[in-house]
Scaffold this motif. Sequence first.
Motif, short mmCIF file in Angstrom:
data_model
loop_
_atom_site.label_atom_id
_atom_site.label_comp_id
_atom_site.label_asym_id
_atom_site.label_seq_id
_atom_site.Cartn_x
_atom_site.Cartn_y
_atom_site.Cartn_z
N GLY A 129 0.83 -1.19 0.00
CA GLY A 129 0.00 0.00 0.00
C GLY A 129 0.87 1.25 0.00
N PRO A 130 0.27 2.41 -0.16
CA PRO A 130 1.05 3.65 -0.19
C PRO A 130 1.64 3.99 1.18
CG PRO A 130 -1.30 4.13 -0.22
CD PRO A 130 -1.17 2.65 -0.36
N GLU A 159 2.75 8.94 -5.24
CA GLU A 159 2.65 7.70 -4.47
C GLU A 159 1.33 6.98 -4.79
OE1 GLU A 159 4.13 5.00 -1.34
OE2 GLU A 159 4.99 6.42 -2.78
N THR A 160 0.25 7.73 -4.88
CA THR A 160 -1.04 7.14 -5.26
C THR A 160 -0.96 6.47 -6.62
OG1 THR A 160 -2.39 8.63 -3.91
CG2 THR A 160 -3.42 7.70 -5.87
N ALA A 161 -0.40 7.17 -7.59
CA ALA A 161 -0.30 6.63 -8.95
C ALA A 161 0.53 5.35 -8.97
CB ALA A 161 0.28 7.67 -9.90
N ALA A 162 1.66 5.35 -8.27
CA ALA A 162 2.52 4.18 -8.25
C ALA A 162 1.86 3.01 -7.53
CB ALA A 162 3.85 4.53 -7.58
N ALA A 163 1.20 3.30 -6.42
CA ALA A 163 0.55 2.23 -5.65
C ALA A 163 -0.59 1.59 -6.43
CB ALA A 163 0.03 2.78 -4.32
N LEU A 164 -1.35 2.39 -7.14
CA LEU A 164 -2.45 1.84 -7.93
C LEU A 164 -1.94 1.07 -9.14
CD1 LEU A 164 -4.99 4.81 -7.77
CD2 LEU A 164 -5.15 2.60 -6.60
N LYS A 165 -0.84 1.53 -9.75
CA LYS A 165 -0.25 0.78 -10.86
C LYS A 165 0.24 -0.58 -10.37
CE LYS A 165 3.47 1.00 -14.30
NZ LYS A 165 4.60 1.81 -14.85
N TYR A 221 -6.21 7.53 -3.50
CA TYR A 221 -5.85 6.11 -3.45
C TYR A 221 -7.06 5.22 -3.22
CZ TYR A 221 -3.79 1.64 -2.18
OH TYR A 221 -3.49 0.30 -2.13
N LEU A 222 -7.86 5.51 -2.22
CA LEU A 222 -9.01 4.65 -1.94
C LEU A 222 -10.02 4.67 -3.09
CD1 LEU A 222 -9.69 5.20 1.86
CD2 LEU A 222 -8.33 3.43 0.73
N ALA A 223 -10.19 5.82 -3.73
CA ALA A 223 -11.07 5.88 -4.90
C ALA A 223 -10.52 5.00 -6.02
CB ALA A 223 -11.20 7.32 -5.38
N GLY A 224 -9.20 4.98 -6.16
CA GLY A 224 -8.59 4.11 -7.17
C GLY A 224 -8.76 2.64 -6.85
N ALA A 248 -14.48 9.97 5.26
CA ALA A 248 -13.54 11.08 5.14
C ALA A 248 -12.90 11.13 3.76
CB ALA A 248 -12.45 10.96 6.20
N PHE A 249 -13.03 10.03 3.00
CA PHE A 249 -12.40 9.94 1.68
C PHE A 249 -13.42 9.79 0.55
CE2 PHE A 249 -9.57 8.36 4.98
CZ PHE A 249 -8.44 9.13 4.77
N GLY A 250 -14.70 9.85 0.88
CA GLY A 250 -15.74 9.79 -0.13
C GLY A 250 -15.82 8.48 -0.87
N VAL A 251 -15.56 7.38 -0.17
CA VAL A 251 -15.52 6.06 -0.79
C VAL A 251 -16.57 5.16 -0.17
CG1 VAL A 251 -14.10 4.00 -1.20
CG2 VAL A 251 -13.08 6.26 -1.37
N GLU A 252 -17.19 4.31 -0.98
CA GLU A 252 -18.18 3.35 -0.49
C GLU A 252 -17.70 1.93 -0.79
OE1 GLU A 252 -22.63 1.69 -1.54
OE2 GLU A 252 -22.13 3.78 -2.07
N PRO A 253 -17.25 1.20 0.23
CA PRO A 253 -16.87 -0.20 0.02
C PRO A 253 -18.08 -1.11 -0.08
CG PRO A 253 -16.58 0.41 2.31
CD PRO A 253 -17.07 1.64 1.61
N ASP A 254 -17.85 -2.37 -0.39
CA ASP A 254 -18.94 -3.35 -0.44
C ASP A 254 -19.24 -3.91 0.95
OD1 ASP A 254 -19.17 -3.39 -3.37
OD2 ASP A 254 -17.17 -4.29 -3.29
#
Length: 464
Positions: free
Chosen positions: A187-188, A203-209, A244-247, A279-285
């Motif tokens: 992870g980042p 860091e986000t771009a590299a971690a998601l790649k 990152y979490l959105a990615g 806090a990051f605007g993300v919705e997990p399953d």
Amino acid sequence: MGGASAGAERRRSSDGCRRARAERPEMTTDHVFYPWMAQGGANPTPITGASGSWFWDDSGKRYLDFSSQLVNVNIGHQHPDMIAAIIAQAQKLATISPTVGNQARSELAGLIVERAPGELNRVLFTTGGAEAVEHAVRLARSFTGRTKMLAAYRSYHGGTGVAIGLTGEPRRWGAEPTNVDVVRFFGPYPYRSPWDTSSPEAETAAALKHLRQVIELEGPQHIAGLILETVVGTNGVLVPPPGYLAGVRALCDEFGIVYIADEVMVGFGRVGEWFAVQAFGVEPDIITFAKGVNSGYVPLGGVLIAERIAQRYDDQVYPGGLTYAGHPLACAAGIASIEVFERDGILDHVRSVGSDVLGKGLAELATRHPSVGEVRGLGFFWALELVRDPDTRQPLIPFAAAGEAAEPMTRVTAAAKARGLWPFNAGNRFQIAPPLTTSADEIRTGLEIVDEVLEVADEYVGAS
């Protein structure tokens, strides 16, 4: 006559038990098998009482709780509303099977769902965080028909079978082989980037790649779920960089992978939101929770499940359950906790004091102590990364250090406790997670102690 005699005997026995309890010697470690320590060296501090953000030992020494014990006493110690709720529920119905309806259980599930993001609409209760992770994985595998799980190296997900198998950090080593079908990824971590990036965005771009490559190499058609601590806890209080979490969410959507947010540590106000993903605007399953849901007053955990997943089991049996799932006493405490949160504005308190007092105070300390390499965190969840060299970022102690190699952090922790501060330390990090009810003045008191304690870490700066 026989009944009267038996009753008298029971009274004598009860009186004898009370006298025996009163005459018991001081606490010993003779018969308790303690977790995560060598039993021969076990010497736990004997705690006899607590109130609010403080607890004390059998000598009367008081400690300011900057750890919330195991980052779970969010509402503070001995909160009268919590205790009253447990007593009232015990007088009404102390326990009942999880297979029948119960008002406390149903009410708490509704309160949790109301505060959850998006389509997270059903709650499977457990008795703790590790069990919640176990069932989250079972749901992901059952729902997708796949087996593999993705988990980060810097992670801790619990001490039971699947949970410890998913865990990336060294506590997993002693439990191996775990026989869990898991693939790990990085992870980042901007301060110690695996990819030597120069900005949070890079860091986000590299971690998601990297994560995409792992998914593709492992075969997405075999991957059931990805589990990720929203803010990494014991392994560094690692706040995800922007995007990152959105990615991660986008990758899971692309490949049909169930996204499980492990919020056992950061749910229920720890970072100033009901759930940290908000806090990051993300919705997990799926969200796993425990700890702060009722501050551990009675063991409780659970799994928040998206409706599209939960509906799968409307017409087929879910393969799992627990005897004490959704225990009435635990749920009554959870209801009371949410009511206190709302009445006393605890989320706003965490946001404001966490930023203006705790965060700013730690940043100011960093300017005066060369051993502080980085300050990071949110709300009432922070870490000071301690180093021997702020330029090279050499950590105060090596990774997975033990014995003499861990002595610098051992001394730092001991210095804090000697001064009446109980931190949440791990690795080379001085970590801070006070109860969410801790006042601004109490935070300032704690920071004054941290200031003194960091002088111990400063002694090692420049040493080889």
